[in-house]
Motif scaffolding. Structure first.
Motif, PDB file in Angstrom:
ATOM      1  N   LYS A 178      34.727  49.153  42.128  1.00  0.00           N
ATOM      2  CA  LYS A 178      33.680  48.477  42.881  1.00  0.00           C
ATOM      3  C   LYS A 178      33.867  48.564  44.393  1.00  0.00           C
ATOM      4  O   LYS A 178      32.918  48.761  45.135  1.00  0.00           O
ATOM      5  CB  LYS A 178      33.618  47.008  42.460  1.00  0.00           C
ATOM      6  CG  LYS A 178      32.546  46.272  43.229  1.00  0.00           C
ATOM      7  CD  LYS A 178      32.512  44.794  42.956  1.00  0.00           C
ATOM      8  CE  LYS A 178      31.484  44.191  43.904  1.00  0.00           C
ATOM      9  NZ  LYS A 178      31.429  42.745  43.846  1.00  0.00           N
TER      10      LYS A 178
ATOM     11  N   ALA B 185      32.824  51.937  45.561  1.00  0.00           N
ATOM     12  CA  ALA B 185      31.382  52.095  45.386  1.00  0.00           C
ATOM     13  C   ALA B 185      30.638  51.370  46.508  1.00  0.00           C
ATOM     14  O   ALA B 185      29.660  51.880  47.067  1.00  0.00           O
ATOM     15  CB  ALA B 185      30.956  51.552  44.019  1.00  0.00           C
TER      16      ALA B 185
ATOM     17  N   ASP C 240      25.877  42.071  43.484  1.00  0.00           N
ATOM     18  CA  ASP C 240      26.169  42.500  42.114  1.00  0.00           C
ATOM     19  C   ASP C 240      24.876  42.553  41.321  1.00  0.00           C
ATOM     20  O   ASP C 240      24.018  41.685  41.476  1.00  0.00           O
ATOM     21  CB  ASP C 240      27.107  41.494  41.417  1.00  0.00           C
ATOM     22  CG  ASP C 240      28.526  41.563  41.946  1.00  0.00           C
ATOM     23  OD1 ASP C 240      28.774  42.381  42.856  1.00  0.00           O
ATOM     24  OD2 ASP C 240      29.372  40.798  41.452  1.00  0.00           O
TER      25      ASP C 240
ATOM     26  N   ASP D 299      24.574  42.064  38.152  1.00  0.00           N
ATOM     27  CA  ASP D 299      24.561  41.214  36.959  1.00  0.00           C
ATOM     28  C   ASP D 299      23.941  39.842  37.239  1.00  0.00           C
ATOM     29  O   ASP D 299      24.006  38.957  36.405  1.00  0.00           O
ATOM     30  CB  ASP D 299      25.971  41.053  36.394  1.00  0.00           C
ATOM     31  CG  ASP D 299      26.939  40.447  37.404  1.00  0.00           C
ATOM     32  OD1 ASP D 299      26.481  39.998  38.468  1.00  0.00           O
ATOM     33  OD2 ASP D 299      28.143  40.420  37.123  1.00  0.00           O
TER      34      ASP D 299
ATOM     35  N   ARG E 263      27.138  35.866  34.196  1.00  0.00           N
ATOM     36  CA  ARG E 263      26.553  37.181  34.079  1.00  0.00           C
ATOM     37  C   ARG E 263      25.281  37.125  33.226  1.00  0.00           C
ATOM     38  O   ARG E 263      25.270  36.519  32.166  1.00  0.00           O
ATOM     39  CB  ARG E 263      27.606  38.009  33.356  1.00  0.00           C
ATOM     40  CG  ARG E 263      27.591  39.423  33.643  1.00  0.00           C
ATOM     41  CD  ARG E 263      28.796  40.064  33.005  1.00  0.00           C
ATOM     42  NE  ARG E 263      29.281  41.055  33.936  1.00  0.00           N
ATOM     43  CZ  ARG E 263      28.622  42.152  34.225  1.00  0.00           C
ATOM     44  NH1 ARG E 263      27.481  42.414  33.622  1.00  0.00           N
ATOM     45  NH2 ARG E 263      29.078  42.994  35.112  1.00  0.00           N
TER      46      ARG E 263
ATOM     47  N   THR F 247      28.974  42.978  30.087  1.00  0.00           N
ATOM     48  CA  THR F 247      30.272  42.313  30.172  1.00  0.00           C
ATOM     49  C   THR F 247      30.956  42.624  31.488  1.00  0.00           C
ATOM     50  O   THR F 247      30.732  43.677  32.072  1.00  0.00           O
ATOM     51  CB  THR F 247      31.213  42.771  29.030  1.00  0.00           C
ATOM     52  OG1 THR F 247      31.176  44.206  28.987  1.00  0.00           O
ATOM     53  CG2 THR F 247      30.804  42.191  27.703  1.00  0.00           C
TER      54      THR F 247
ATOM     55  N   SER G 241      33.770  43.840  33.898  1.00  0.00           N
ATOM     56  CA  SER G 241      34.742  44.912  33.686  1.00  0.00           C
ATOM     57  C   SER G 241      36.105  44.538  34.263  1.00  0.00           C
ATOM     58  O   SER G 241      36.985  45.363  34.360  1.00  0.00           O
ATOM     59  CB  SER G 241      34.225  46.201  34.311  1.00  0.00           C
ATOM     60  OG  SER G 241      33.690  45.944  35.581  1.00  0.00           O
ATOM     61  N   TRP G 242      36.279  43.258  34.653  1.00  0.00           N
ATOM     62  CA  TRP G 242      37.554  42.840  35.216  1.00  0.00           C
ATOM     63  C   TRP G 242      38.443  42.255  34.131  1.00  0.00           C
ATOM     64  O   TRP G 242      38.024  41.409  33.370  1.00  0.00           O
ATOM     65  CB  TRP G 242      37.354  41.814  36.327  1.00  0.00           C
ATOM     66  CG  TRP G 242      36.680  42.414  37.499  1.00  0.00           C
ATOM     67  CD1 TRP G 242      35.323  42.486  37.703  1.00  0.00           C
ATOM     68  CD2 TRP G 242      37.294  43.055  38.613  1.00  0.00           C
ATOM     69  NE1 TRP G 242      35.087  43.131  38.876  1.00  0.00           N
ATOM     70  CE2 TRP G 242      36.255  43.493  39.464  1.00  0.00           C
ATOM     71  CE3 TRP G 242      38.622  43.304  38.967  1.00  0.00           C
ATOM     72  CZ2 TRP G 242      36.521  44.166  40.654  1.00  0.00           C
ATOM     73  CZ3 TRP G 242      38.869  43.961  40.155  1.00  0.00           C
ATOM     74  CH2 TRP G 242      37.834  44.392  40.983  1.00  0.00           C
TER      75      TRP G 242
ATOM     76  N   LYS H   4      43.910  44.129  35.849  1.00  0.00           N
ATOM     77  CA  LYS H   4      43.172  44.683  36.987  1.00  0.00           C
ATOM     78  C   LYS H   4      43.142  43.686  38.147  1.00  0.00           C
ATOM     79  O   LYS H   4      43.302  44.053  39.306  1.00  0.00           O
ATOM     80  CB  LYS H   4      41.745  44.991  36.523  1.00  0.00           C
ATOM     81  CG  LYS H   4      41.263  46.372  36.984  1.00  0.00           C
ATOM     82  CD  LYS H   4      39.921  46.680  36.366  1.00  0.00           C
ATOM     83  CE  LYS H   4      38.975  47.195  37.422  1.00  0.00           C
ATOM     84  NZ  LYS H   4      37.620  47.360  36.910  1.00  0.00           N
TER      85      LYS H   4
HETATM   86  N1  UDP Z   1      31.339  47.517  39.349  1.00  0.00           N
HETATM   87  C1  UDP Z   1      31.443  48.813  39.857  1.00  0.00           C
HETATM   88  N2  UDP Z   1      32.526  49.579  39.505  1.00  0.00           N
HETATM   89  C2  UDP Z   1      33.518  49.110  38.697  1.00  0.00           C
HETATM   90  C3  UDP Z   1      33.414  47.780  38.217  1.00  0.00           C
HETATM   91  C4  UDP Z   1      32.319  47.014  38.573  1.00  0.00           C
HETATM   92  O1  UDP Z   1      30.570  49.272  40.584  1.00  0.00           O
HETATM   93  O2  UDP Z   1      34.454  49.858  38.414  1.00  0.00           O
HETATM   94  C5  UDP Z   1      30.157  46.692  39.723  1.00  0.00           C
HETATM   95  C6  UDP Z   1      29.401  46.065  38.554  1.00  0.00           C
HETATM   96  O3  UDP Z   1      28.423  46.930  38.055  1.00  0.00           O
HETATM   97  C7  UDP Z   1      28.785  44.838  39.177  1.00  0.00           C
HETATM   98  C8  UDP Z   1      29.819  44.427  40.223  1.00  0.00           C
HETATM   99  O4  UDP Z   1      30.617  45.586  40.466  1.00  0.00           O
HETATM  100  O5  UDP Z   1      27.571  45.111  39.836  1.00  0.00           O
HETATM  101  C9  UDP Z   1      30.676  43.262  39.756  1.00  0.00           C
HETATM  102  O6  UDP Z   1      31.301  43.596  38.538  1.00  0.00           O
HETATM  103  P1  UDP Z   1      31.604  42.522  37.410  1.00  0.00           P
HETATM  104  O7  UDP Z   1      30.389  41.692  37.146  1.00  0.00           O
HETATM  105  O8  UDP Z   1      32.173  43.288  36.252  1.00  0.00           O
HETATM  106  O9  UDP Z   1      32.730  41.660  38.096  1.00  0.00           O
HETATM  107  P2  UDP Z   1      32.876  40.033  38.122  1.00  0.00           P
HETATM  108  O10 UDP Z   1      31.524  39.471  38.414  1.00  0.00           O
HETATM  109  O11 UDP Z   1      33.394  39.660  36.798  1.00  0.00           O
HETATM  110  O12 UDP Z   1      33.835  39.801  39.240  1.00  0.00           O
END
Ligand code: UDP
Ligand code: MG
Length: 332
Positions: free
Chosen positions: A91, A94, A111, A113, A217, A221, A223-224, A228
């Protein structure tokens, strides 16, 4: 430094969104289920805001149909632009790819989600118009996260703020609005190890918090995973603090002093009371402990050396495979 004294300085500045452009940066990794919902919410929200905008979507090597869904939306609305990375870069990277491509006067990483509620964008822009260079979302309610995640997150903030000289605001994520000036500074930072939270705080400028409740979300799901997150925390601390390697000089000094004191004690005791029974257990304790400490010290050193190695290689941060909707194509 992040400060809440911002409004004072900020009152000297007045800005207007008229004629300005907003860039949303949406990193996407395996998000096919949630994208339709995301764009629907964004469209509804942006319609209220009267600001010109683009959505820079970065497909971070998704293994599902994320790219196809993104391109469908790009066809529907040319303001949706797509960068397709050559593989999954994570992320943080990206996001950097998105920051490089965005042209807006205001830039908001978000994000897909829907954990970063689009309704906040209006408040971000209002803060920017009032003079903030960075308006950052602060989660007031983390009840959507598990107790363990909350506990470890808090421990991390505490350790980070103690060890480094930038102050990470508690519970602030990547969701924020940044002025173009701030984005330019971020883009100039050469490091490959992009701990964005830390870099965001490091740049300074006038920063204003905007509180919000972080929902769960919407679909798909996270991805953390804990491993990680642990590595993420290590990256954060090592890129903003050298305390974990410097501390070993002091540990060594204390151990040295203790050793001398012990030697003096043993000599004195032998002179006064004669020779004692050989102290095998105490010897083992000392050997094992010093072995453990040395391994820890070497390990800490290794963490830094490995990161120096990564930086020195100087590889590009990311590789772009395709770009859709950008006027200037990447030079070949
Ligand atoms: N994401 C990404 N690359 C990755 C992991 C996540 O671009 O390797 C993006 C994901 O699509 C989302 C954002 O980063 O838009 C946050 O990811 P996630 O919801 O899995 O993380 P959390 O909200 O649990 O911190
Ligand atoms: Mg999420």
């Amino acid at each position: 430094m992040t400060s809440s004294s911002a409004p004072l300085a900020a009152s000297l500045v007045t800005r207007s969104r008229v004629g300005k452009r907003l860039s949303l940066i949406a990193p996407c990794y395996n998000e096919q289920e949630v994208l339709d919902l995301f764009f629907a919410r964004i469209d509804a929200e942006m319609a209220k805001l009267a600001v010109d905008y683009e959505i820079v979507c970065v497909n971070d090597g998704s293994r599902d149909h994320t790219l196809a869904v993104l391109l469908k939306h790009h066809q529907r609305d040319p303001r949706v632009k797509v960068i397709n990375l050559a593989r999954n870069f994570g992320k943080e990277v990206a996001l950097s790819a998105g920051l490089d491509a965005a042209v807006g006067d205001m830039v908001v990483p978000i994000d897909v989600d829907l954990q970063d509620p689009p309704e906040l964008i209006g408040q971000f822009i209002a803060a920017w118009e009032a003079g903030a260079d960075v308006a950052y979302g602060v989660r007031v309610d983390r009840s959507a996260d598990s107790p363990l995640k909350r506990f470890t997150a808090q421990g991390f903030y505490r350790a980070f703020n103690r060890l480094s000289d930038v102050d990470l605001p508690y519970n602030a994520g990547d969701y924020r609005l940044m002025d173009r000036r701030v984005v330019e500074v971020l883009r100039q930072l050469p490091e490959r190890n992009r701990f964005m939270k830390g870099l965001f705080a490091w740049v300074g400028f006038r920063q204003t918090p905007v509180p919000y409740a972080r929902p769960e979300r919407a679909a798909g799901t996270s991805s953390w995973r804990y491993w990680k997150l642990w590595n993420f925390a290590l990256d954060g601390i090592t890129s903003f603090s050298t305390a974990p390697i410097r501390i070993w000089s002091y540990v060594g000094a204390v151990a040295g002093v203790l050793a001398v004191a012990m030697a003096v004690f043993i000599v004195a005791r032998t002179l006064l009371f004669g020779r004692d029974v050989p102290g095998y257990p105490s010897l083992m304790v000392v050997i094992l402990m010093s072995f453990g400490l040395q391994m820890l010290a070497i390990g800490a050193l290794g963490e830094y050396v490995a990161r120096i190695y990564q930086e020195v290689k100087g590889r590009p941060l990311y590789v772009v495979m395709d770009r859709y909707g950008f006027e200037a194509q990447e030079p070949a």
